[in-house]
Design an enzyme around this catalytic site. Structure first.
Site, PDB file in Angstrom:
ATOM      1  N   LYS A   1      41.470  36.860  50.596  1.00  0.00           N
ATOM      2  CA  LYS A   1      42.676  36.368  51.267  1.00  0.00           C
ATOM      3  C   LYS A   1      42.473  35.034  51.988  1.00  0.00           C
ATOM      4  O   LYS A   1      43.428  34.279  52.160  1.00  0.00           O
ATOM      5  CB  LYS A   1      43.194  37.424  52.252  1.00  0.00           C
ATOM      6  CG  LYS A   1      43.714  38.680  51.559  1.00  0.00           C
ATOM      7  CD  LYS A   1      44.279  39.673  52.544  1.00  0.00           C
ATOM      8  CE  LYS A   1      44.779  40.925  51.830  1.00  0.00           C
ATOM      9  NZ  LYS A   1      45.429  41.880  52.750  1.00  0.00           N
TER      10      LYS A   1
ATOM     11  N   ASN B   1      48.117  36.471  50.757  1.00  0.00           N
ATOM     12  CA  ASN B   1      47.994  37.669  49.924  1.00  0.00           C
ATOM     13  C   ASN B   1      48.985  37.680  48.768  1.00  0.00           C
ATOM     14  O   ASN B   1      49.038  38.635  48.006  1.00  0.00           O
ATOM     15  CB  ASN B   1      48.195  38.946  50.761  1.00  0.00           C
ATOM     16  CG  ASN B   1      49.645  39.192  51.104  1.00  0.00           C
ATOM     17  OD1 ASN B   1      50.299  38.333  51.717  1.00  0.00           O
ATOM     18  ND2 ASN B   1      50.168  40.333  50.728  1.00  0.00           N
TER      19      ASN B   1
ATOM     20  N   GLY C   1      49.294  52.947  55.815  1.00  0.00           N
ATOM     21  CA  GLY C   1      49.823  51.649  55.404  1.00  0.00           C
ATOM     22  C   GLY C   1      50.800  51.688  54.250  1.00  0.00           C
ATOM     23  O   GLY C   1      51.108  50.639  53.673  1.00  0.00           O
TER      24      GLY C   1
END
Length: 247
Positions: free
Chosen positions: A64, A85, A229
């Site tokens: 990233k 990302n 998440g």
């Protein structure tokens, strides 16, 4: 046929290929979404050369931040965060032109805002990689003060895990941005004093595979609130798709 994909290492746990390929099939889109599992980001130029149909990429650990020098343009938010990302691949003057975005921030901001009480004002961010940067930016936008917890603290706003006990009373949100606990190593978790957690604490794990991580299990055992998440991932994936479809 258009090509999309995800770059990172490892990628066995990623839900992105199944999600996007099902989306293409459902919506009648002639496209494919592939895994590009690399340890070195230097393989990106070769991919662009051999895959002229590439239109978009998701970027995950450990690339990233490493991908930044390979981009032709970076969105203002991704520039401020210092991590990307999502990449949109276009063509200019007959050559690939790469634009970087950070949809992690969008996804996390929406998910955490629905999870924590509005009165919560301090958070601990576990890890200091690209995802942590997006989390820090999002929490700042929500008015939440942050401290980063790292195994190798090197700045005034970064502390080590041994420093945690006296801080837990005031820092009621703990966000795991590390890959600890991700399949196929679900027994791993951040090295926290879990016994000091309480019902006033909120544990948000960026990991979504498995859906109930060891980090979450230990928080729940201490009667803390816990969230994985999955919603963040869903939100960032949908935002990535919106970006790829923009003219």
């Amino acid at each position: 046929m258009k090509t999309y994909g995800i770059i990172g290492m490892p990628l066995a746990h990623s839900c992105s290929p199944a999600y996007f390929n099902e989306k293409f099939k459902r919506e009648g889109i002639e496209a494919e979404y592939l895994r590009f599992e690399w340890q070195e980001i230097g393989e990106l130029p070769a991919l662009l050369e051999r895959c002229p149909t590439l239109k978009g990429l998701n970027v995950t650990i450990p690339h990233k931040q490493h991908i930044l020098p390979f981009l032709d343009e970076i969105s203002p938010e991704a520039t401020a965060i210092g991590a990307v990302n999502c990449v949109k691949v276009t063509t200019r003057r007959g050559k690939p032109y790469l634009i970087g975005y950070n949809t992690d921030m969008d996804g996390f901001r929406k998910a955490v805002a629905a999870f924590i009480p509005s009165s919560l004002s301090k958070a601990l961010i576990l890890g200091n990689g690209g995802a942590a940067k997006a989390v820090r930016y999002a929490l700042c936008s929500l008015g939440v003060e942050t401290l980063t917890v790292s195994r190798h603290p090197q700045t005034p706003t970064t502390i080590g895990y041994p420093d945690l006990p006296p801080l837990l009373a005031d820092h009621r949100l703990l966000v795991n941005t590390t890959p600890l606990g991700t399949f196929p190593h679900p027994a791993a978790c951040p090295d926290l004093p879990y016994a000091l957690l309480s019902p006033d604490h909120y544990l948000f794990d960026l990991v979504y595979n498995p859906p109930l991580t060891e980090f979450m299990k230990r928080g729940i055992a201490a009667h803390a609130h816990a969230c994985n998440g999955q919603q963040m991932w869903q939100e960032q994936a949908d935002r990535s798709w919106e970006i790829w479809q923009q003219d």
